[in-house]
Design a protein around this motif. Sequence first.
Motif, PDB file in Angstrom:
ATOM      1  N   TRP A 111     -54.041  -2.141 -17.258  1.00 33.20           N
ATOM      2  CA  TRP A 111     -53.720  -3.454 -17.910  1.00 33.20           C
ATOM      3  C   TRP A 111     -52.275  -3.905 -18.529  1.00 33.20           C
ATOM      4  O   TRP A 111     -51.513  -4.788 -18.188  1.00 33.20           O
ATOM      5  CB  TRP A 111     -54.780  -3.722 -18.817  1.00 33.20           C
ATOM      6  N   LYS A 112     -51.672  -2.863 -19.269  1.00 32.41           N
ATOM      7  CA  LYS A 112     -50.500  -2.880 -19.765  1.00 32.41           C
ATOM      8  C   LYS A 112     -49.303  -2.860 -18.816  1.00 32.41           C
ATOM      9  O   LYS A 112     -48.495  -3.377 -18.712  1.00 32.41           O
ATOM     10  CB  LYS A 112     -50.175  -1.818 -20.872  1.00 32.41           C
ATOM     11  N   GLY A 113     -49.479  -2.064 -17.756  1.00 33.35           N
ATOM     12  CA  GLY A 113     -48.507  -1.830 -16.496  1.00 33.35           C
ATOM     13  C   GLY A 113     -48.582  -3.245 -15.935  1.00 33.35           C
ATOM     14  O   GLY A 113     -47.583  -3.787 -15.409  1.00 33.35           O
ATOM     15  N   LYS A 154     -45.011  -5.417 -15.611  1.00 31.68           N
ATOM     16  CA  LYS A 154     -44.473  -5.865 -14.262  1.00 31.68           C
ATOM     17  C   LYS A 154     -44.312  -7.325 -14.194  1.00 31.68           C
ATOM     18  O   LYS A 154     -43.038  -7.793 -13.906  1.00 31.68           O
ATOM     19  CB  LYS A 154     -45.388  -5.339 -13.045  1.00 31.68           C
ATOM     20  N   ILE A 155     -45.207  -8.249 -14.740  1.00 30.60           N
ATOM     21  CA  ILE A 155     -45.047  -9.655 -14.653  1.00 30.60           C
ATOM     22  C   ILE A 155     -43.847 -10.046 -15.847  1.00 30.60           C
ATOM     23  O   ILE A 155     -43.093 -10.923 -15.571  1.00 30.60           O
ATOM     24  CB  ILE A 155     -46.494 -10.427 -14.984  1.00 30.60           C
ATOM     25  N   ALA A 156     -44.018  -9.449 -16.863  1.00 30.91           N
ATOM     26  CA  ALA A 156     -42.845  -9.776 -17.796  1.00 30.91           C
ATOM     27  C   ALA A 156     -41.665  -9.375 -17.458  1.00 30.91           C
ATOM     28  O   ALA A 156     -40.459 -10.452 -17.494  1.00 30.91           O
ATOM     29  CB  ALA A 156     -43.167  -8.915 -19.215  1.00 30.91           C
ATOM     30  N   LEU A 157     -41.185  -8.314 -16.609  1.00 27.58           N
ATOM     31  CA  LEU A 157     -40.149  -7.933 -16.006  1.00 27.58           C
ATOM     32  C   LEU A 157     -39.590  -9.176 -14.905  1.00 27.58           C
ATOM     33  O   LEU A 157     -38.418  -9.140 -15.074  1.00 27.58           O
ATOM     34  CB  LEU A 157     -40.124  -6.477 -15.310  1.00 27.58           C
ATOM     35  N   LYS A 158     -40.484  -9.476 -14.246  1.00 31.63           N
ATOM     36  CA  LYS A 158     -40.169 -10.542 -13.156  1.00 31.63           C
ATOM     37  C   LYS A 158     -39.756 -11.787 -13.782  1.00 31.63           C
ATOM     38  O   LYS A 158     -38.825 -12.633 -13.547  1.00 31.63           O
ATOM     39  CB  LYS A 158     -41.602 -10.846 -12.279  1.00 31.63           C
TER      40      LYS A 158
END
Length: 66
Positions: free
Chosen positions: A20-22, A26-30
Amino acid sequence: MAVPKKRTSKLKTKIRQNIWKGKARKIALKAFSLAKSILTNRSKSFYYTINRKLADSSEENSTDDK
């Protein structure tokens, strides 16, 4: 009759949390990458319009300060 379920092990819980954290990471990085590209005017996948009234008023305010 209702029977309580077996308890989930700590390992399975940790695995699920990390997945879930991964995904969130990934979404935050995008999102951060898109924000950087918009700020540097290099965005090729995000289109937006500039409000001329706001742009003109901000230019007038910046020239008045000088």
